[in-house]
Scaffold this active site. Structure first.
Site, PDB file in Angstrom:
ATOM      1  CG  LEU A   1      -1.784  -1.135   1.519  1.00 60.51           C
ATOM      2  CD1 LEU A   1      -2.646  -1.250   2.543  1.00 60.51           C
ATOM      3  CD2 LEU A   1      -2.611  -1.567  -0.037  1.00 60.51           C
TER       4      LEU A   1
ATOM      5  CB  ALA B   1       0.282   8.362  -0.737  1.00 65.24           C
TER       6      ALA B   1
ATOM      7  CG  HIS C   1      -3.296   1.446  -2.226  1.00 73.76           C
ATOM      8  ND1 HIS C   1      -1.834   1.108  -2.319  1.00 73.76           N
ATOM      9  CD2 HIS C   1      -3.892   0.446  -2.842  1.00 73.76           C
ATOM     10  CE1 HIS C   1      -1.785   0.139  -3.376  1.00 73.76           C
ATOM     11  NE2 HIS C   1      -2.950  -0.261  -3.824  1.00 73.76           N
TER      12      HIS C   1
ATOM     13  N   GLY D   1      -9.486   3.043  -7.725  1.00 73.60           N
ATOM     14  CA  GLY D   1      -8.689   4.001  -8.070  1.00 73.60           C
ATOM     15  C   GLY D   1      -8.996   4.264  -9.530  1.00 73.60           C
TER      16      GLY D   1
ATOM     17  CG  LEU E   1       1.600   7.798  -5.345  1.00 71.28           C
ATOM     18  CD1 LEU E   1       1.174   7.897  -3.934  1.00 71.28           C
ATOM     19  CD2 LEU E   1       3.173   8.160  -5.367  1.00 71.28           C
TER      20      LEU E   1
END
Ligand code: PAF
Length: 281
Positions: A33, A35, A37, A147, A184
């Site tokens: 994980l 930032a 997530h 996301g 990310l």
């Protein structure tokens, strides 16, 4: 935060919450994980009484066994982050728990799943739909968070929910980027320092193309991105497609759609990175 490993334990804990009329949100993840997530989890925590975050590296969505073997597994660090974000449950099942027998279900959402990632990673979205539908059935969330970096995945999951009538709301959340622009991704951890620098060219090119697109055609913008990535040291373009954000089909002119998105996949060394950008919405 409670860490649970079986569907039975999770359902027992959630039944107690539901009996009090509480809402449950789900953030499906494969762990490692970051930032990005964390932003999904924080939103899930804010919008629901309890947030469940699944951490499961789903074998059925990897068409490349090497990629599956190399996928980072960092459960302890993941649980620390989830606790800080306010998650109520981390659900970390074994492969046997999620797949007690081979999953032979076939999900097909053509033409959404036959283009881009669907073309280059055969079987990938079938595996994603297998695990996401199992998670929806196990958790029965009120809302589930995904996301927008996996733009095509989000569109396909929305379609699965629509066709199979899962009684839940899908919430799409914006891409989170490093300060310098790199999207990310758990895979960024596999980049060397040099590759990390080279990978920056992906988001830089997408941002530059958004300005370029204002005074150029779709075909010119396509070429602008292809040329920039092909000229960049250390990068190898797999595809860049300018598509309608709803149908994921290629557009020929900007006027073809009110929602134009550019989706890109690039190899940086051995690491396959994806990103996307909205030109019109
Ligand atoms: O986006 C991911 O990390 C995965 O595809 C998902 C949705 C958790 C399913 O394994």
């Amino acid at each position: 935060m409670e860490i649970v490993h079986t569907i039975k334990d999770l359902q027992a804990a959630l039944a107690a919450l539901r009996a009090q009329g509480k809402t449950v949100g789900l953030v499906p993840t494969m762990g490692a994980l970051h930032a990005g997530h964390a932003s999904l989890v924080k939103r899930c925590v804010a919008e629901n009484d309890a947030a469940v975050v699944s951490v499961f590296v789903n074998p059925t969505q990897f068409n490349d066994k090497n990629d599956l073997a190399k996928y980072p597994r960092t459960l302890d660090a993941d649980c620390r982050l989830l606790e800080q974000c306010g998650a109520a449950f981390a659900f970390a099942p074994s492969v046997e728990e999620m797949y007690p027998e081979p999953d032979t279900r076939q999900f097909s959402y053509a033409p959404l799943d036959t283009v881009m990632e669907g073309k280059y990673r055969p079987g990938h979205f079938n595996g994603v739909c297998q695990i996401v539908s199992k998670l929806f059935e196990a958790v029965k969330p009120d809302r589930a968070y995904f996301g927008e970096k996996d733009f095509q995945q989000l569109a396909i999951i929305r379609e699965m929910v629509r066709q199979l009538k899962f009684p839940l709301q899908i919430v799409g959340c914006p891409i989170v980027r490093e300060e310098d622009g790199l999207a990310l991704s758990s895979r960024n951890a596999r980049l060397s320092a040099e590759e990390r620098q080279q990978a920056l060219k992906i988001s830089q090119t997408l941002f530059a193309s958004r300005d370029y697109a204002k005074s150029h055609t779709v075909a010119e913008t396509q070429k602008f991105v292809e040329d920039a990535i092909e000229a960049a040291p250390g990068l190898r373009l797999e595809y860049f497609e300018l598509v309608d954000g709803n149908t994921l089909q290629k557009i020929a002119n900007w006027e073809d759609t009110s929602y134009a998105v550019g989706c890109i996949t690039v190899f940086c060394g051995e690491v396959r990175l994806i990103d996307n950008i909205k030109y019109k919405e």
